[in-house]
Design an enzyme around this catalytic site. Structure first.
Site, short mmCIF file in Angstrom:
data_model
loop_
_atom_site.label_atom_id
_atom_site.label_comp_id
_atom_site.label_asym_id
_atom_site.label_seq_id
_atom_site.Cartn_x
_atom_site.Cartn_y
_atom_site.Cartn_z
N GLU A 154 49.80 52.44 58.65
CA GLU A 154 48.92 53.39 57.96
C GLU A 154 47.61 52.72 57.52
O GLU A 154 46.56 53.35 57.52
CB GLU A 154 49.61 54.08 56.78
CG GLU A 154 50.33 53.19 55.79
CD GLU A 154 51.75 52.88 56.18
OE1 GLU A 154 51.95 52.32 57.28
OE2 GLU A 154 52.66 53.16 55.38
N GLU A 181 52.53 42.78 63.61
CA GLU A 181 53.22 41.69 62.90
C GLU A 181 52.73 40.32 63.36
O GLU A 181 51.94 40.20 64.30
CB GLU A 181 54.73 41.84 63.11
CG GLU A 181 55.22 43.17 62.56
CD GLU A 181 56.74 43.32 62.57
OE1 GLU A 181 57.43 42.57 63.28
OE2 GLU A 181 57.21 44.21 61.84
N1 THU Z 1 55.63 49.04 57.75
C1 THU Z 1 54.60 49.90 58.01
O1 THU Z 1 53.83 49.68 58.95
N2 THU Z 1 54.46 50.98 57.22
C2 THU Z 1 55.34 51.36 56.24
O2 THU Z 1 55.14 52.39 55.62
C3 THU Z 1 56.50 50.53 55.96
C4 THU Z 1 56.53 49.20 56.64
C5 THU Z 1 55.83 47.91 58.67
C6 THU Z 1 55.58 46.55 58.12
C7 THU Z 1 56.44 45.70 59.05
O3 THU Z 1 55.71 45.45 60.26
C8 THU Z 1 57.59 46.61 59.40
O4 THU Z 1 57.17 47.93 59.11
C9 THU Z 1 58.87 46.32 58.64
O5 THU Z 1 58.64 46.25 57.28
#
Ligand code: THU
Length: 133
Positions: free
Chosen positions: A56, A45
Site C-alpha cells: 500500500e 522484500e
Molecule cells: N505487508 C504489506 O505489504 N501490507 C500489509 O498490509 C501487511 C504486510 C507485507 C510486508 C511483508 O512483505 C509481508 O507483507 C509480510 O509481512
C-alpha cells in the site's frame, strides 16, 4: 469511474508484481484518483528484512511519483491471501494519514472475496500529524 469491485480487482492483479521470497505473502494495492487513473503497488522484500516495503505504501508513492496530491486521491484497495481481510500495518497507517485524504475510501480485501470498507480516521485515530510539529 471505477467502482469498488474494479479497484479491488486491480489490487488483486498487482499481487503478481510482489517480490516476497521471504514471507511468501503477496500484497497488492491500488489507488484510484479523481481523474480516473489507478496506480498500483505490491510489497517488495529484502534479505535485510527490515527493509521490506509494503504494497500500500508503494501504491501511494507510485501515485505521488506520477504527480498526484492528497486531494487527487479517492480510494485505496489492499488485497492479500489472508484469512480475514488484509489490514494495513502501523507504519502504513501513518503514511496513509500523511498522503491519503481523511474522506478517502479504504477497501480491505482477501482472495476469498471478503471485503471491508473503512477510512484512515478509523484505522488510525489520534494520529500524529504536521499540526503536532
Ligand atoms: N505487508 C504489506 O505489504 N501490507 C500489509 O498490509 C501487511 C504486510 C507485507 C510486508 C511483508 O512483505 C509481508 O507483507 C509480510 O509481512
Amino acid at each position: 469511474m471505477m467502482n469498488k469491485e474494479e479497484l479491488i480487482a486491480k489490487a488483486r492483479e498487482a499481487r503478481s508484481l510482489s517480490y516476497s521470497p521471504y514471507s511468501h505473502f503477496a500484497v497488492g494495492a491500488a489507488v484510484l484518483c479523481r481523474d480516473g487513473e489507478v496506480y498500483v503497488g505490491a510489497n517488495v522484500e529484502n534479505a535485510s528484512y527490515p527493509l521490506c516495503m509494503c504494497g500500500e505504501r508503494n501504491a501511494l508513492y507510485n501515485a505521488m511519483m506520477h504527480g498526484k496530491k492528497k486531494e487527487d486521491l479517492l480510494a485505496l484497495a489492499i488485497v492479500a491471501d489472508s484469512d480475514r481481510v488484509c489490514s494495513p500495518c502501523g507504519a502504513c497507517r501513518q503514511v496513509i494519514s500523511e498522503l491519503f485524504p481523511t474522506e478517502g475510501k479504504i477497501y480491505l480485501a482477501n482472495l476469498k472475496g471478503d471485503t471491508q470498507e473503512t477510512n484512515i480516521a478509523e484505522l488510525l485515530p489520534f494520529a500524529f500529524s504536521e499540526e503536532d510539529l
